[in-house]
Design a protein around this motif. Structure first.
Motif, short mmCIF file in Angstrom:
data_model
loop_
_atom_site.label_atom_id
_atom_site.label_comp_id
_atom_site.label_asym_id
_atom_site.label_seq_id
_atom_site.Cartn_x
_atom_site.Cartn_y
_atom_site.Cartn_z
N ASN A 36 0.84 -1.20 0.00
CA ASN A 36 0.00 0.00 0.00
C ASN A 36 0.88 1.26 0.00
N PRO A 37 1.59 1.46 -1.13
CA PRO A 37 2.61 2.52 -1.16
C PRO A 37 2.03 3.94 -1.16
N GLU A 38 0.70 4.07 -1.36
CA GLU A 38 0.13 5.42 -1.27
C GLU A 38 -0.16 5.79 0.18
N THR A 39 -0.46 4.76 0.97
CA THR A 39 -0.75 4.99 2.39
C THR A 39 0.53 5.00 3.21
N PHE A 40 1.51 4.21 2.75
CA PHE A 40 2.79 4.14 3.48
C PHE A 40 3.89 4.57 2.52
N THR B 10 13.47 6.65 -2.59
CA THR B 10 12.65 7.52 -1.74
C THR B 10 11.61 8.24 -2.59
N MET B 11 11.11 7.53 -3.60
CA MET B 11 10.13 8.10 -4.52
C MET B 11 8.81 7.35 -4.34
N ASP B 12 7.71 8.03 -4.54
CA ASP B 12 6.39 7.40 -4.39
C ASP B 12 5.73 7.25 -5.75
N PRO B 13 4.63 6.45 -5.79
CA PRO B 13 3.86 6.38 -7.03
C PRO B 13 3.26 7.76 -7.32
N PRO B 14 3.01 8.13 -8.59
CA PRO B 14 3.20 7.29 -9.77
C PRO B 14 4.59 7.37 -10.40
#
Lengths: 425, 66
Positions: free
Chosen positions: A63-67, A103-107
């Protein structure tokens, strides 16, 4: 009503816990008594949630958007960060994170991975096997007739350096510097690697200054390499990054430098420690070692067990962006969550007899490479390097033995071995 | 009722864990994308597919609903 956070006497801020194998016992207790617990802050570092169970780590990883990763992945963070670091973090565009893929998030994270992913698939790695084998033999050739030595300096550190420097098109002469800078970046908390004359040995100040000096030197080195590649493109990863476009735009120089930094560091430290830790595990389990040396066709499952057993990376950290409940514990937005891989990989609910080193363990679905959004891009290379190394090592030095205990890295992030005395024959 | 499984070709990065764990069902193609080899998954292979779903590093494998 706010529920009381569960805490425990075991304090994972204490880096000394990781200097010996007893941290496994600490995690066994935590899995049973406090699988999701709040580790209160110290004078220097923030408090954090600690996850000890396999399933919970899967949940957070998937759940990479929440964490998210963009608020730091290597620990709970300092209690009093430098104002410039706070300002830099605040200036990051939401949903994009930092300039480094780790250390990058989606998208953006997935798009960035796609630029280089084709070079890391099993097919690409298999195509490299003859070269990796030749590099392994060169490393062992250099040991030569020596009767004894330091396995880390002479063997386990050398192959990963050869492979990652080869992929990046760096010359043999760059190996010692890359080794030194990796140690400065990931071993900054260990007095042996502290170069900076700041603070006392082992202090946070000395660690911070050492890591910063190492990263600056690394950026300086790679700026020169980028200049050369711009003038004279090659087939290597650096040239690919220079030509790559993401959403119609080239990567920024900073993004490329961060990528190079990560490739070097991630490409050699973890595999080095899996190889060293693998030799320690085999030495400590002579029956399993004998079984493997009698039948090297067991090497693939032995490699998986080495990865599970050593779990070269102790943890990754995420920050919650929303309130989430895990196992009855209320995690609030803005709080840090640490995922402890050695604990997941010895979770009694997932692995039968988890404290048994079994080179034919099946199934063996360890998460030593993480899982989900940030699954280790280099997993295929790591597996191949460990495999080829033990094949060639046992062919060349079938009687290799530890001549002393491992000298461990002072770190709660990397399960590192700095020195490992061996008798080669 | 026999079940169907699918791989999201955009999410797949070709790590090949599914091919290792359930070679009867998943094979990497020439572009390193996992392709499902069977239209319907026989009961005997359901556990293997469940494992492939659980261990896929990129969560690219799912059962087809309905």
């Amino acid at each position: 009503m706010v529920a009381e956070k569960q805490t425990h006497d075991i304090n994972l801020h204490d880096v000394n816990l990781f200097l010996r194998d007893e941290f496994h016992e600490a995690f066994r207790v935590l899995r049973r008594e406090a699988p999701v617990h709040w580790n209160p802050g110290s004078a220097r570092a923030n408090g954090f949630w600690s996850l000890a169970k396999y399933e919970d780590i899967l949940f957070v990883s998937r759940n990479p958007e929440t964490f998210i990763s963009s608020k730091g992945i290597g620990g709970p963070g300092e209690r009093n960060p430098r104002p410039e670091d706070v300002a830099r973090a605040a200036a990051r565009p939401p949903g994009e994170g930092d300039s480094s893929i780790i250390t990058m998030d989606p998208p953006r994270h997935v798009k960035m991975r796609r630029l280089v992913n084709k070079g890391f698939t099993p097919r690409a790695v298999n195509a490299m096997e003859p070269q990796i084998r030749a590099q392994t033999r060169e490393v062992l050739d250099a040991v030569g007739d020596r009767a004894s030595g330091d396995f880390v300096l002479e063997v386990s550190s050398q192959l990963p350096l050869a492979v990652i420097c080869g992929l990046m098109g760096l010359p043999r002469e760059a190996w010692p510097l890359m080794f030194e800078l990796t140690n400065a970046a990931l071993g900054a908390g260990d007095p042996e690697y502290q170069t900076a004359q700041v603070g006392t040995a082992g202090s946070t100040e000395a660690a911070r200054a050492t890591a910063r000096a190492g990263n600056l030197r690394m950026a300086q080195y790679f700026r020169e390499v980028l200049e050369q590649r711009r003038a004279e493109p090659r087939e290597d990863l650096i040239s690919i990054l220079l030509e790559a476009e993401l959403d119609g735009e080239q990567l920024t120089e900073r993004e490329i430098l961060e990528f190079c930094n990560l490739l070097v560091i991630a490409g050699n430290e973890t595999t080095r420690n899996a190889i060293s830790g693998g030799l320690v595990a085999l030495d400590e389990h002579p029956d399993e070692r004998e079984r493997l040396q009698a039948d090297m066709s067991l090497i693939d499952s032995a490699v998986e067990e080495i990865l599970r057993w050593t779990s070269p990376l102790h943890h990754m950290t995420r920050e919650a962006t929303a309130d989430v409940e895990i196992r009855g514990q209320q995690i609030s937005a803005g709080e840090k969550v640490m995922m402890w891989y050695p604990s997941a990989n010895r979770d009694e609910d997932v692995f039968d007899d988890p404290y048994r080193f079994d080179i034919t363990r099946s199934p063996n679905d360890h998460i030593a490479f993480g899982i989900g959004e940030h699954f280790c891009l280099g997993a295929g290379f790591a597996r191949k390097e460990i495999r080829v190394m033990f094949e060639e090592l046992f062919d060349r030095y079938p009687k290799i033995r530890l001549a002393g205990g491992p000298d461990r890295l002072r770190s709660s992030f990397i399960n590192g071995i700095k020195h490992l005395p061996v008798d080669y024959r | 009722m026999p079940r169907k499984v699918t791989v999201d070709a955009l999410a797949c990065e070709g790590h090949g864990r599914c091919q290792n764990n359930a070679p009867e069902v998943f094979q990497l193609d020439a572009d390193d994308i996992s392709r499902v080899q069977l239209d319907e998954i026989p009961d005997a292979l359901v556990a293997k597919v469940e494992r492939a779903i659980r261990t896929c590093p990129r969560q690219a494998i799912t059962w087809v609903e309905g």
